[in-house]
Scaffold this active site. Structure first.
Site, short mmCIF file in Angstrom:
data_model
loop_
_atom_site.label_atom_id
_atom_site.label_comp_id
_atom_site.label_asym_id
_atom_site.label_seq_id
_atom_site.Cartn_x
_atom_site.Cartn_y
_atom_site.Cartn_z
N ASP A 61 -9.71 -0.06 7.93
CA ASP A 61 -9.76 1.31 7.80
C ASP A 61 -10.16 2.09 8.57
O ASP A 61 -10.28 3.48 9.47
CB ASP A 61 -9.93 1.93 5.86
CG ASP A 61 -8.79 1.57 5.20
OD1 ASP A 61 -7.78 1.24 5.32
OD2 ASP A 61 -9.11 1.61 4.71
N GLU A 73 0.72 -1.08 0.14
CA GLU A 73 -0.07 0.07 0.02
C GLU A 73 0.75 1.34 -0.11
O GLU A 73 2.36 1.48 0.68
CB GLU A 73 -0.78 0.04 1.13
CG GLU A 73 -1.40 -0.85 0.69
CD GLU A 73 -2.71 -1.19 2.57
OE1 GLU A 73 -3.51 0.04 2.83
OE2 GLU A 73 -3.69 -1.76 2.42
N HIS A 89 -5.43 0.30 -2.39
CA HIS A 89 -5.68 -1.15 -1.99
C HIS A 89 -5.03 -2.01 -3.24
O HIS A 89 -5.61 -2.06 -4.25
CB HIS A 89 -7.21 -0.92 -2.15
CG HIS A 89 -7.97 -0.74 -0.79
ND1 HIS A 89 -8.96 -0.34 -0.81
CD2 HIS A 89 -6.52 -0.46 0.02
CE1 HIS A 89 -8.92 0.00 1.48
NE2 HIS A 89 -7.75 -0.07 1.61
N HIS A 95 -4.08 6.52 0.71
CA HIS A 95 -3.41 5.30 0.13
C HIS A 95 -4.25 4.21 -1.07
O HIS A 95 -5.11 4.55 -1.23
CB HIS A 95 -3.35 4.96 1.63
CG HIS A 95 -4.70 3.72 2.30
ND1 HIS A 95 -5.74 4.46 1.95
CD2 HIS A 95 -5.56 2.61 2.26
CE1 HIS A 95 -6.81 3.94 2.74
NE2 HIS A 95 -6.68 2.98 2.96
ZN LIG Z 1 -7.09 0.74 3.09
#
Ligand SMILES: [Zn+2]
Length: 153
Positions: A93, A25, A82, A80
């Protein structure tokens, strides 16, 4: 509170390219003014298992806060990726998010989705969807919605 978040086509392209470059990530800060992202600040992902979660390098966060006090753009959120390809907040999250109104961008493949961390959100009780408006489309195959565009390599 703004009802959307605005990024440029170049920023979206950069996000997708950074995400595609690693199986981990990626993460970073969103600097901006209100609902407009003026700058992406890539940060080191210091999570113990960066393949499935992210944690922004605290040193980068401190530096950005310091710069903001010096008159630079404010931190309005973070992004961020995935690697799983699911462009929506995960339950993890939601567990990690404070209901502070912060903007979250999530990158998966060629898709960038926007979210706002709030109490009682529609997603996992923590996030409300925030439409992402992409400006500066060239008309050469770039889609404002980000769902069909493949970032050029
Ligand atoms: Zn996430």
């Amino acid at each position: 509170m703004a009802m959307m978040v605005k990024i440029t086509i170049a920023q979206r392209r950069e996000l997708c390219a950074m995400a595609a470059a690693t199986p981990h990530e990626i993460c970073g800060l969103l600097l901006g003014d209100g609902d407009i992202v003026t700058r992406l600040v890539p940060c080191r992902n210091v999570a113990a298992d960066p393949a499935i979660r992210f944690e922004i390098d605290p040193a980068a966060l401190i530096a950005a806060h310091r710069a903001a006090r010096g008159g630079s753009d404010r931190i309005i959120g973070h992004y961020h990726s995935h690697p799983s390809g699911v462009a929506a907040p995960s339950p993890r999250d939601a567990a990690d998010a404070a209901p502070d109104g912060c903007i979250w961008l999530i990158v998966a493949g060629a898709v960038v989705t926007g979210w706002r961390a709030v109490a009682g959100g529609a997603m996992h009780g923590r996030f409300d969807p925030l439409p992402v408006e992409v400006s500066g489309c060239t008309g050469s195959g770039d889609s404002p919605q980000g769902r069909n565009a493949i970032p050029p390599r």
